[in-house]
Design a protein around this motif. Structure first.
Motif, PDB file in Angstrom:
ATOM      1  N   GLY A 145       0.779  -1.222   0.000  1.00 46.46           N
ATOM      2  CA  GLY A 145       0.000   0.000   0.000  1.00 46.46           C
ATOM      3  C   GLY A 145       0.810   1.271   0.000  1.00 46.46           C
ATOM      4  N   SER A 146       2.140   1.157  -0.093  1.00 51.47           N
ATOM      5  CA  SER A 146       2.973   2.363  -0.054  1.00 51.47           C
ATOM      6  C   SER A 146       3.038   3.084  -1.393  1.00 51.47           C
ATOM      7  N   GLY A 147       2.551   2.450  -2.469  1.00 55.18           N
ATOM      8  CA  GLY A 147       2.546   3.100  -3.778  1.00 55.18           C
ATOM      9  C   GLY A 147       3.561   2.559  -4.757  1.00 55.18           C
ATOM     10  N   LYS A 148       4.261   1.471  -4.397  1.00 56.07           N
ATOM     11  CA  LYS A 148       5.346   0.948  -5.229  1.00 56.07           C
ATOM     12  C   LYS A 148       4.855   0.499  -6.609  1.00 56.07           C
ATOM     13  N   SER A 149       3.843  -0.339  -6.628  1.00 61.07           N
ATOM     14  CA  SER A 149       3.345  -0.863  -7.906  1.00 61.07           C
ATOM     15  C   SER A 149       2.739   0.243  -8.756  1.00 61.07           C
ATOM     16  N   THR A 150       2.068   1.183  -8.101  1.00 61.13           N
ATOM     17  CA  THR A 150       1.508   2.314  -8.852  1.00 61.13           C
ATOM     18  C   THR A 150       2.615   3.103  -9.523  1.00 61.13           C
ATOM     19  N   LEU A 151       3.711   3.332  -8.817  1.00 60.52           N
ATOM     20  CA  LEU A 151       4.839   4.048  -9.407  1.00 60.52           C
ATOM     21  C   LEU A 151       5.393   3.300 -10.611  1.00 60.52           C
ATOM     22  N   GLY A 152       5.564   1.983 -10.486  1.00 57.18           N
ATOM     23  CA  GLY A 152       6.060   1.199 -11.612  1.00 57.18           C
ATOM     24  C   GLY A 152       5.158   1.299 -12.825  1.00 57.18           C
ATOM     25  N   ARG A 153       3.853   1.222 -12.613  1.00 53.70           N
ATOM     26  CA  ARG A 153       2.901   1.318 -13.728  1.00 53.70           C
ATOM     27  C   ARG A 153       2.855   2.717 -14.323  1.00 53.70           C
ATOM     28  N   LEU A 154       3.050   3.733 -13.505  1.00 52.96           N
ATOM     29  CA  LEU A 154       3.127   5.097 -14.027  1.00 52.96           C
ATOM     30  C   LEU A 154       4.323   5.262 -14.951  1.00 52.96           C
ATOM     31  N   ILE A 155       5.466   4.735 -14.551  1.00 54.07           N
ATOM     32  CA  ILE A 155       6.671   4.871 -15.366  1.00 54.07           C
ATOM     33  C   ILE A 155       6.474   4.224 -16.732  1.00 54.07           C
ATOM     34  N   LEU A 156       5.740   3.124 -16.788  1.00 53.04           N
ATOM     35  CA  LEU A 156       5.478   2.433 -18.044  1.00 53.04           C
ATOM     36  C   LEU A 156       4.270   2.989 -18.797  1.00 53.04           C
ATOM     37  N   ARG A 157       3.576   3.928 -18.201  1.00 56.24           N
ATOM     38  CA  ARG A 157       2.344   4.509 -18.748  1.00 56.24           C
ATOM     39  C   ARG A 157       1.243   3.467 -18.908  1.00 56.24           C
ATOM     40  N   GLN A 215       9.127  -2.930 -20.455  1.00 57.78           N
ATOM     41  CA  GLN A 215       8.293  -4.103 -20.199  1.00 57.78           C
ATOM     42  C   GLN A 215       8.094  -4.303 -18.699  1.00 57.78           C
ATOM     43  N   ILE A 216       7.239  -5.271 -18.358  1.00 58.39           N
ATOM     44  CA  ILE A 216       6.924  -5.542 -16.957  1.00 58.39           C
ATOM     45  C   ILE A 216       6.827  -7.039 -16.716  1.00 58.39           C
ATOM     46  N   PHE A 244      14.483  -1.822 -20.454  1.00 59.56           N
ATOM     47  CA  PHE A 244      14.074  -1.544 -19.072  1.00 59.56           C
ATOM     48  C   PHE A 244      12.883  -2.425 -18.710  1.00 59.56           C
ATOM     49  N   ILE A 245      12.965  -3.075 -17.532  1.00 61.43           N
ATOM     50  CA  ILE A 245      11.878  -3.929 -17.076  1.00 61.43           C
ATOM     51  C   ILE A 245      11.507  -3.556 -15.642  1.00 61.43           C
ATOM     52  N   VAL A 246      10.224  -3.366 -15.409  1.00 63.37           N
ATOM     53  CA  VAL A 246       9.698  -3.233 -14.056  1.00 63.37           C
ATOM     54  C   VAL A 246       9.384  -4.638 -13.553  1.00 63.37           C
ATOM     55  N   CYS A 247      10.057  -5.053 -12.507  1.00 64.81           N
ATOM     56  CA  CYS A 247       9.810  -6.349 -11.867  1.00 64.81           C
ATOM     57  C   CYS A 247       8.921  -6.079 -10.658  1.00 64.81           C
ATOM     58  N   ASP A 248       7.624  -6.312 -10.830  1.00 66.77           N
ATOM     59  CA  ASP A 248       6.650  -5.916  -9.809  1.00 66.77           C
ATOM     60  C   ASP A 248       6.396  -7.069  -8.836  1.00 66.77           C
ATOM     61  N   GLU A 249       7.191  -7.127  -7.781  1.00 67.75           N
ATOM     62  CA  GLU A 249       7.108  -8.188  -6.769  1.00 67.75           C
ATOM     63  C   GLU A 249       7.047  -9.570  -7.415  1.00 67.75           C
ATOM     64  N   LEU A 288      13.757  -1.936 -12.507  1.00 62.94           N
ATOM     65  CA  LEU A 288      13.168  -1.397 -11.286  1.00 62.94           C
ATOM     66  C   LEU A 288      12.578  -2.608 -10.584  1.00 62.94           C
ATOM     67  N   PHE A 289      13.180  -3.012  -9.466  1.00 63.11           N
ATOM     68  CA  PHE A 289      12.765  -4.233  -8.777  1.00 63.11           C
ATOM     69  C   PHE A 289      11.964  -3.850  -7.551  1.00 63.11           C
ATOM     70  N   ILE A 290      10.666  -4.142  -7.585  1.00 59.49           N
ATOM     71  CA  ILE A 290       9.732  -3.754  -6.535  1.00 59.49           C
ATOM     72  C   ILE A 290       9.515  -4.925  -5.581  1.00 59.49           C
ATOM     73  N   SER A 291       9.612  -4.655  -4.294  1.00 60.34           N
ATOM     74  CA  SER A 291       9.417  -5.713  -3.306  1.00 60.34           C
ATOM     75  C   SER A 291       9.114  -5.096  -1.946  1.00 60.34           C
ATOM     76  N   HIS A 292       8.459  -5.874  -1.083  1.00 64.95           N
ATOM     77  CA  HIS A 292       8.313  -5.461   0.317  1.00 64.95           C
ATOM     78  C   HIS A 292       9.395  -6.104   1.182  1.00 64.95           C
ATOM     79  N   SER A 293      10.252  -6.923   0.567  1.00 66.75           N
ATOM     80  CA  SER A 293      11.281  -7.664   1.302  1.00 66.75           C
ATOM     81  C   SER A 293      12.640  -6.990   1.154  1.00 66.75           C
ATOM     82  N   MET A 294      13.135  -6.418   2.217  1.00 64.42           N
ATOM     83  CA  MET A 294      14.435  -5.769   2.175  1.00 64.42           C
ATOM     84  C   MET A 294      15.575  -6.735   1.837  1.00 64.42           C
ATOM     85  N   PRO A 295      15.603  -7.970   2.382  1.00 65.97           N
ATOM     86  CA  PRO A 295      16.689  -8.880   2.021  1.00 65.97           C
ATOM     87  C   PRO A 295      16.757  -9.193   0.529  1.00 65.97           C
ATOM     88  N   VAL A 296      15.603  -9.412  -0.104  1.00 59.84           N
ATOM     89  CA  VAL A 296      15.586  -9.701  -1.544  1.00 59.84           C
ATOM     90  C   VAL A 296      16.074  -8.493  -2.330  1.00 59.84           C
TER      91      VAL A 296
END
Length: 274
Positions: free
Chosen positions: A52-64, A96-97, A187-192, A221-229
């Motif tokens: 819910g922090s906005g990560k996936s929304t940001l990724g989708r915005l960048i890709l339009r 791509q995503i 460029f690839i958005v890796c969305d979790e 752009l690698f999106i995750s909620h996991s800091m170790p990953v």
């Protein structure tokens, strides 16, 4: 010059309608709030934050995939938000995503060869023939290229004529990765991409992404909620909280010398890699 430049990007969503009519209180949600960041060619920028922090929304915005409320996005210095029609279509080859859910992101009615071939056909990347009725030469070229993409992600040609439901979650994600690679993007958005997988399978996918980055010269752009990953895969990390980027820095600096209290709380709450 950065490959991707994001400046003052904002996305405001209206609250969902109340089941009793009208809007819920508050009027709007700032899913992405005045975000600015750069992503450099060849790097992995990890984007970490709670759900819910906005990560996936940001990724989708960048890709339009969704349109921003305000702000600017540039790719190779070109204004992405000004692109339209054929110009935007050409840019989409490079951007791509990989989606989070390998069960939902693949059309269950399509065979694997059709799933991976679809972007090649849509963009006319099959011996110059973009029609759905392909010539014999184009069909052979298409099959060869799809088989090569399957090998690149660790699957063999036996997968070509099978359907998504015949594969495990990790195998489905590999198919999704092959589809994302089909047009040789920059460029690839890796969305979790590993959050729906168990830990051992997720580790295999992360290692595959690292290998593909080296082989294909990719920027992530690698999106995750996991800091170790994120720490394992990323050269730099951006921390997102309530729609804002609260901290950006080298992966080592972010994980060992965090400056923001939210970053410290993420590190304290998340098990570290051994």
């Amino acid at each position: 010059m950065a490959l991707i430049e994001v400046r003052n990007l904002t996305k405001i969503f209206p609250h969902a309608a109340s089941p009793f009519g009208g809007k819920t209180r508050g009027g709007e949600v700032r899913a992405v709030d005045d975000v600015s960041l750069d992503i450099h060619s060849g790097e992995t920028l990890g984007l970490v934050g709670e759900s819910g922090s906005g990560k996936s929304t940001l990724g989708r915005l960048i890709l339009r995939l969704i349109e921003p409320t305000s702000g600017a996005i540039r790719y190779h210095g070109r204004d992405l938000l000004a692109a339209s029609g054929g110009g935007l279509r050409r840019l989409r080859r490079d951007l791509q995503i990989i989606f989070q859910d390998p069960f939902a992101s693949l059309d269950p009615r399509f065979r694997v060869q059709d799933i991976i071939a679809e972007p090649l056909i849509i963009h006319g990347d099959t011996c110059g023939d973009s029609r759905p009725w392909l010539s014999g030469r184009a069909k052979l070229d298409l099959r060869t290229r799809v088989a090569g993409l399957l090998r690149a992600v660790g699957l063999d040609e036996s997968a070509l004529h099978r359907y998504p439901h015949e594969f495990s979650g990790g195998q489905r994600q590999r198919i999704g990765i092959a589809r994302a690679l089909a047009l040789r993007p920059k460029f690839i958005v890796c969305d979790e991409p590993v959050s729906a997988l168990d830990v051992s399978v997720g580790a295999q996918i992360v290692n595959l992404l690292a290998q593909l980055q080296r082989d294909f010269g990719l920027t992530y752009l690698f999106i995750s909620h996991s800091m170790p990953v994120v720490r394992y895969l990323s050269s730099r990390i951006a921390v997102m909280y309530r729609g804002k980027i609260v901290e950006v820095g080298d992966a080592t600096q972010i994980t060992e010398r965090p400056q923001h209290s939210y970053t410290r709380s993420l590190l304290e709450a998340t098990p570290q890699l051994a």
